[in-house]
Design a protein around this motif. Structure first.
Motif, PDB file in Angstrom:
ATOM      1  N   LEU A  28       0.845  -1.191   0.000  1.00 26.22           N
ATOM      2  CA  LEU A  28       0.000   0.000   0.000  1.00 26.22           C
ATOM      3  C   LEU A  28       0.881   1.242   0.000  1.00 26.22           C
ATOM      4  O   LEU A  28       2.024   1.196   0.460  1.00 26.22           O
ATOM      5  CB  LEU A  28      -0.894   0.015   1.238  1.00 26.22           C
ATOM      6  CG  LEU A  28      -1.853  -1.160   1.409  1.00 26.22           C
ATOM      7  CD1 LEU A  28      -2.540  -1.102   2.762  1.00 26.22           C
ATOM      8  CD2 LEU A  28      -2.883  -1.175   0.294  1.00 26.22           C
ATOM      9  N   LYS A  43       2.259  -4.285   3.475  1.00 31.41           N
ATOM     10  CA  LYS A  43       1.407  -4.210   4.653  1.00 31.41           C
ATOM     11  C   LYS A  43       0.859  -5.575   5.070  1.00 31.41           C
ATOM     12  O   LYS A  43       0.778  -5.878   6.250  1.00 31.41           O
ATOM     13  CB  LYS A  43       0.252  -3.236   4.367  1.00 31.41           C
ATOM     14  CG  LYS A  43      -0.714  -3.050   5.482  1.00 31.41           C
ATOM     15  CD  LYS A  43      -0.156  -2.238   6.612  1.00 31.41           C
ATOM     16  CE  LYS A  43      -1.255  -1.980   7.635  1.00 31.41           C
ATOM     17  NZ  LYS A  43      -0.752  -1.574   8.903  1.00 31.41           N
ATOM     18  N   ALA A 115      -3.563  -0.469  -4.399  1.00 35.97           N
ATOM     19  CA  ALA A 115      -2.649  -1.447  -3.818  1.00 35.97           C
ATOM     20  C   ALA A 115      -1.967  -2.219  -4.940  1.00 35.97           C
ATOM     21  O   ALA A 115      -2.342  -2.109  -6.105  1.00 35.97           O
ATOM     22  CB  ALA A 115      -3.386  -2.415  -2.904  1.00 35.97           C
ATOM     23  N   ILE A 146     -10.075  -2.771   0.814  1.00 38.15           N
ATOM     24  CA  ILE A 146      -9.235  -1.600   1.094  1.00 38.15           C
ATOM     25  C   ILE A 146     -10.100  -0.357   1.247  1.00 38.15           C
ATOM     26  O   ILE A 146      -9.892   0.458   2.150  1.00 38.15           O
ATOM     27  CB  ILE A 146      -8.178  -1.418  -0.008  1.00 38.15           C
ATOM     28  CG1 ILE A 146      -7.189  -2.583   0.026  1.00 38.15           C
ATOM     29  CG2 ILE A 146      -7.436  -0.087   0.145  1.00 38.15           C
ATOM     30  CD1 ILE A 146      -6.302  -2.662  -1.192  1.00 38.15           C
TER      31      ILE A 146
END
Length: 154
Positions: A28, A43, A115, A146
């Motif tokens: 990310l 992440k 992402a 997300i």
């Protein structure tokens, strides 16, 4: 917020299990508060052999996720062993996780990249177009997760 993180981590674990790969990671982007530059960090991961991925910080256009973030295109590296040592320094996640074959796809939400997903094997020539296509098909559900996390934050 913690619940959203667990949901996303579960999705990454599901991809790892379903696709039968050695490693799955999601990177990310955030903005550095001092330099105001975009930083890309890993992440969520599954199948990792260490926690060193947490220290990797890339800029747009650098490393596997940075290249995909900049271009918006899928990237397949079937045999990273063919790269020079100098070239491999540009791919710290591959070095850290001992990956020899990777596929990297952008995750779009309404036309914006939110992402990057990376799958990898610890043997060369294992990534196929079929497995990358399966990963690409999962990006819509990842994008929604997300976005839900961002909305829960605000």
């Amino acid at each position: 917020m913690v619940e959203q993180n667990q949901i996303i981590q579960s999705k990454i674990q599901q991809l790892h299990d379903t696709l039968g790969v050695d490693f799955v990671g999601m990177a990310l982007a955030t903005t550095n508060e001092k330099t105001y530059r975009k930083e890309i960090r890993w992440k969520y991961v599954s199948g990792n052999i260490s926690l060193r991925y947490q220290k990797i910080v890339l800029q747009e256009g650098r490393g596997l996720p940075g290249i995909v973030w900049r271009t918006g295109r899928t990237l397949i590296e079937a045999d990273l062993e063919q790269r020079t040592a100098e070239e491999l320094l540009e791919y710290p996640i591959a070095l850290t996780e001992e990956l020899k074959s990777v596929g990297v796809v952008p995750v779009f939400f309404y036309g914006d990249i939110v992402a990057i997903l990376l799958i990898g094997y610890r043997q060369p020539n294992r990534v196929t177009l079929e497995v990358v296509q399966q990963l690409t098909e999962e990006t819509a559900s990842v994008a929604v997760l997300i976005q839900e996390k961002k909305e829960a934050k605000s």
